[in-house]
Scaffold this motif. Structure first.
Motif, PDB file in Angstrom:
ATOM      1  N   ILE A 157       0.672  -1.063  -0.121  1.00  0.00           N
ATOM      2  CA  ILE A 157       0.307  -0.482   0.077  1.00  0.00           C
ATOM      3  C   ILE A 157       0.936   1.119  -0.168  1.00  0.00           C
ATOM      4  CG2 ILE A 157      -1.849   1.489   1.242  1.00  0.00           C
ATOM      5  CD1 ILE A 157      -2.750  -1.420   2.678  1.00  0.00           C
ATOM      6  N   GLU A 158       1.241   2.262  -0.765  1.00  0.00           N
ATOM      7  CA  GLU A 158       1.571   3.530  -1.320  1.00  0.00           C
ATOM      8  C   GLU A 158       1.061   4.815  -0.866  1.00  0.00           C
ATOM      9  OE1 GLU A 158       4.942   3.141  -3.838  1.00  0.00           O
ATOM     10  OE2 GLU A 158       3.952   4.603  -4.955  1.00  0.00           O
ATOM     11  N   VAL A 159       1.184   5.212  -0.666  1.00  0.00           N
ATOM     12  CA  VAL A 159       0.625   7.122  -0.767  1.00  0.00           C
ATOM     13  C   VAL A 159       1.958   7.896  -0.848  1.00  0.00           C
ATOM     14  CG1 VAL A 159      -0.214   8.246   1.247  1.00  0.00           C
ATOM     15  CG2 VAL A 159      -0.885   6.059   1.657  1.00  0.00           C
ATOM     16  N   TRP A 160       1.377   8.426  -1.508  1.00  0.00           N
ATOM     17  CA  TRP A 160       2.306   9.249  -2.735  1.00  0.00           C
ATOM     18  C   TRP A 160       1.861  10.849  -3.214  1.00  0.00           C
ATOM     19  CZ3 TRP A 160       1.760  11.417  -7.803  1.00  0.00           C
ATOM     20  CH2 TRP A 160       1.049  11.025  -8.166  1.00  0.00           C
ATOM     21  N   ASP A 161       2.825  11.665  -3.074  1.00  0.00           N
ATOM     22  CA  ASP A 161       2.556  12.891  -3.554  1.00  0.00           C
ATOM     23  C   ASP A 161       4.445  13.715  -3.762  1.00  0.00           C
ATOM     24  OD1 ASP A 161       4.300  14.502  -1.240  1.00  0.00           O
ATOM     25  OD2 ASP A 161       2.890  13.743  -0.391  1.00  0.00           O
ATOM     26  N   GLN A 162       3.472  14.652  -4.498  1.00  0.00           N
ATOM     27  CA  GLN A 162       4.495  15.406  -5.448  1.00  0.00           C
ATOM     28  C   GLN A 162       5.281  16.855  -4.508  1.00  0.00           C
ATOM     29  OE1 GLN A 162       2.592  15.695  -9.319  1.00  0.00           O
ATOM     30  NE2 GLN A 162       3.779  13.945  -9.895  1.00  0.00           N
ATOM     31  N   GLY A 163       4.523  16.939  -2.577  1.00  0.00           N
ATOM     32  CA  GLY A 163       5.050  18.273  -2.502  1.00  0.00           C
ATOM     33  C   GLY A 163       6.735  18.107  -1.862  1.00  0.00           C
ATOM     34  N   LYS A 164       6.811  19.112  -1.218  1.00  0.00           N
ATOM     35  CA  LYS A 164       8.117  19.813  -1.101  1.00  0.00           C
ATOM     36  C   LYS A 164       8.895  18.236  -0.152  1.00  0.00           C
ATOM     37  CE  LYS A 164       7.303  21.016   4.334  1.00  0.00           C
ATOM     38  NZ  LYS A 164       7.525  22.022   5.700  1.00  0.00           N
ATOM     39  N   GLY A 165       8.804  16.947   0.532  1.00  0.00           N
ATOM     40  CA  GLY A 165       9.456  16.168   0.734  1.00  0.00           C
ATOM     41  C   GLY A 165       9.872  15.850   2.114  1.00  0.00           C
ATOM     42  N   ILE A 166      11.052  14.886   1.925  1.00  0.00           N
ATOM     43  CA  ILE A 166      11.935  14.597   3.231  1.00  0.00           C
ATOM     44  C   ILE A 166      12.885  14.931   2.842  1.00  0.00           C
ATOM     45  CG2 ILE A 166      12.375  13.952   5.156  1.00  0.00           C
ATOM     46  CD1 ILE A 166       9.220  12.824   5.082  1.00  0.00           C
ATOM     47  N   SER A 167      14.032  15.506   3.042  1.00  0.00           N
ATOM     48  CA  SER A 167      15.591  15.494   2.867  1.00  0.00           C
ATOM     49  C   SER A 167      16.271  14.484   3.208  1.00  0.00           C
ATOM     50  CB  SER A 167      16.005  16.678   3.559  1.00  0.00           C
ATOM     51  OG  SER A 167      15.977  16.679   4.870  1.00  0.00           O
ATOM     52  N   ALA A 168      16.645  13.992   2.629  1.00  0.00           N
ATOM     53  CA  ALA A 168      17.806  12.525   2.812  1.00  0.00           C
ATOM     54  C   ALA A 168      18.393  12.939   4.085  1.00  0.00           C
ATOM     55  CB  ALA A 168      18.453  12.579   1.458  1.00  0.00           C
ATOM     56  N   ASP A 169      18.652  13.331   4.795  1.00  0.00           N
ATOM     57  CA  ASP A 169      19.696  14.024   5.818  1.00  0.00           C
ATOM     58  C   ASP A 169      18.124  13.126   7.083  1.00  0.00           C
ATOM     59  OD1 ASP A 169      21.605  14.260   5.006  1.00  0.00           O
ATOM     60  OD2 ASP A 169      21.244  17.039   5.614  1.00  0.00           O
ATOM     61  N   HIS A 170      16.929  13.746   6.647  1.00  0.00           N
ATOM     62  CA  HIS A 170      15.829  12.822   7.718  1.00  0.00           C
ATOM     63  C   HIS A 170      14.866  12.477   7.458  1.00  0.00           C
ATOM     64  CE1 HIS A 170      15.983  17.356   7.794  1.00  0.00           C
ATOM     65  NE2 HIS A 170      17.495  17.461   8.918  1.00  0.00           N
ATOM     66  N   GLN A 171      15.245  11.654   6.381  1.00  0.00           N
ATOM     67  CA  GLN A 171      14.507   9.674   5.254  1.00  0.00           C
ATOM     68  C   GLN A 171      14.673   8.910   7.049  1.00  0.00           C
ATOM     69  OE1 GLN A 171      14.617   9.037   2.017  1.00  0.00           O
ATOM     70  NE2 GLN A 171      14.832  11.197   1.078  1.00  0.00           N
ATOM     71  N   ASP A 172      15.745   8.332   6.975  1.00  0.00           N
ATOM     72  CA  ASP A 172      15.930   7.641   8.170  1.00  0.00           C
ATOM     73  C   ASP A 172      15.500   8.185   9.696  1.00  0.00           C
ATOM     74  OD1 ASP A 172      18.535   8.937   8.439  1.00  0.00           O
ATOM     75  OD2 ASP A 172      19.129   7.503   9.454  1.00  0.00           O
ATOM     76  N   LYS A 173      15.080   8.997  10.151  1.00  0.00           N
ATOM     77  CA  LYS A 173      14.399   9.264  11.404  1.00  0.00           C
ATOM     78  C   LYS A 173      12.535   9.668  11.557  1.00  0.00           C
ATOM     79  CE  LYS A 173      18.826  11.622  11.800  1.00  0.00           C
ATOM     80  NZ  LYS A 173      19.970  13.456  12.042  1.00  0.00           N
ATOM     81  N   VAL A 174      12.467   9.794   9.726  1.00  0.00           N
ATOM     82  CA  VAL A 174      10.910  10.267  10.236  1.00  0.00           C
ATOM     83  C   VAL A 174      10.408   9.358  11.402  1.00  0.00           C
ATOM     84  CG1 VAL A 174      10.901  11.936   8.487  1.00  0.00           C
ATOM     85  CG2 VAL A 174      10.158   9.510   8.277  1.00  0.00           C
ATOM     86  N   PHE A 175      10.367   8.171  11.208  1.00  0.00           N
ATOM     87  CA  PHE A 175       9.750   7.219  12.173  1.00  0.00           C
ATOM     88  C   PHE A 175      10.794   6.857  13.548  1.00  0.00           C
ATOM     89  CE2 PHE A 175       9.883   5.848   7.993  1.00  0.00           C
ATOM     90  CZ  PHE A 175       7.322   5.454   7.804  1.00  0.00           C
ATOM     91  N   GLU A 176      11.332   7.430  13.706  1.00  0.00           N
ATOM     92  CA  GLU A 176      11.909   7.707  15.560  1.00  0.00           C
ATOM     93  C   GLU A 176      10.507   8.218  16.197  1.00  0.00           C
ATOM     94  OE1 GLU A 176      15.667   9.238  15.763  1.00  0.00           O
ATOM     95  OE2 GLU A 176      16.596   7.703  14.632  1.00  0.00           O
ATOM     96  N   ARG A 177       9.800   7.369  17.286  1.00  0.00           N
ATOM     97  CA  ARG A 177       9.486   7.895  18.214  1.00  0.00           C
ATOM     98  C   ARG A 177      10.061   9.446  18.639  1.00  0.00           C
ATOM     99  NH1 ARG A 177      10.158   7.827  24.780  1.00  0.00           N
ATOM    100  NH2 ARG A 177      11.748   6.455  23.609  1.00  0.00           N
TER     101      ARG A 177
END
Length: 311
Positions: free
Chosen positions: A237-257
């Motif tokens: 199940i994929e949810v996608w958009d074409q917005g401002k996105g998330i920089s590479a530096d933060h992609q591995d952190k967005v799921f952190e508590r």
């Protein structure tokens, strides 16, 4: 005979001397290890024990002790990270509770002081107070939900779930919001059923979180997509958009508590930084995995993958 006996005694004395010398050398080296180890631990240093020794046993001991030091360093790093996270959590909770409660107290004070307020204005303030109180309750429930998920006290009952039906229901729930924003919606859901072993309520919450996230932070792209597809063993199940996105530096952190960087997209619940964390925990409780790929203003996609039921 006397000469032979003398030679034997001489060899014995030489052996004892060499053994004594080796003992003193090993003793000095062990003392050095003891003092150096205490120094490293007292300073919480990442330094390692280095010692040149001809003793294979001592070299093995040093190797094992350095492995223990590495484990200790990793433990300290994890503890420091946890303490930082807890401090951030307290700051977030304080801020997120203080803001609506301040509004509530301010409006209550206004109501108490202005006895001549007209009925229409009084009703407006009472509705605002009610809405802000609901925000506080929602936030507190969100923290409790995450605490239950992380403690393992809450086990999700799993059964056969048709993922296509859940996807249609959730995108329909956001239809009015998307229409008001003028967002183009791209839906790719196959007609044939896709079954997973999951929890329908939890899957609803996962999709609601991801769609809310995409609407809130990807609206500037003007497009939102929901795609359901599968292979032999997995349903995606994929949810996608074409917005401002998330920089590479933060992609591995967005799921952190409680990761709450202002530029991140993890602030679904009143800025608490719990939305994507709960999404990840619920996905994992259904034996799934969630991933993120983001290229700003091209495609930002969250994909939840679950084991497929082939019956």
């Amino acid at each position: 005979m006397t000469a032979v006996l003398g030679a034997v005694i001489g060899l014995l004395l030489l052996g004892l001397a060499m053994q004594n010398r080796r003992f003193r050398r090993d003793s000095r080296q062990l003392k050095y290890i003891h003092e150096k180890l205490n120094d490293i631990l007292s300073r919480n240093s990442r330094e390692r024990l280095l010692l040149f020794s001809s003793s294979p046993e001592l070299r093995m001991l040093l190797t094992d002790m350095n492995r223990l030091l590495d484990t200790n360093h990793e433990g300290i790093a994890r503890r420091n990270k946890l303490e930082k996270s807890m401090r951030q959590m307290l700051a977030n909770v304080s801020h997120d509770l203080k803001t609506p409660l301040t509004v509530v107290l301010g409006y209550i004070e206004t109501l108490l002081q202005d006895r001549d307020m007209n009925a229409e204005e009084r009703e407006r303030l009472l509705k605002t107070i009610y809405r802000k109180a609901e925000e506080v309750i929602t936030l507190m429930n969100t923290f409790f939900d995450l605490a239950k998920l992380e403690s393992g006290d809450r086990e999700l009952p799993l059964s056969r779930v048709e993922a296509g039906e859940v996807c249609r229901r959730n995108i329909l729930a956001f239809y009015d919001t998307l229409s008001v924003k003028g967002t183009e919606v791209v839906i790719e859901i196959p007609d044939e059923p896709c079954y997973i072993r999951g929890n329908e309520e939890a899957l609803d919450r996962i999709l609601s979180n991801l769609l809310s996230n995409a609407i809130t932070y990807g609206a500037d792209g003007g497009v939102l997509g929901l795609k359901l597809y599968s292979d032999k063993n997995t349903v995606y199940i994929e949810v996608w958009d074409q917005g401002k996105g998330i920089s590479a530096d933060h992609q591995d952190k967005v799921f952190e508590r409680l990761y709450t960087l202002e530029d991140s997209r993890n602030r679904v619940y009143q800025g608490s930084g719990l939305g994507l964390t709960i999404t990840k925990r619920l996905t994992e409780q259904m034996n799934g995995k969630i991933t993120l790929i983001s290229q700003p203003f091209v495609r930002t996609a969250f994909t939840a993958a679950f084991p497929r039921l082939n019956f």
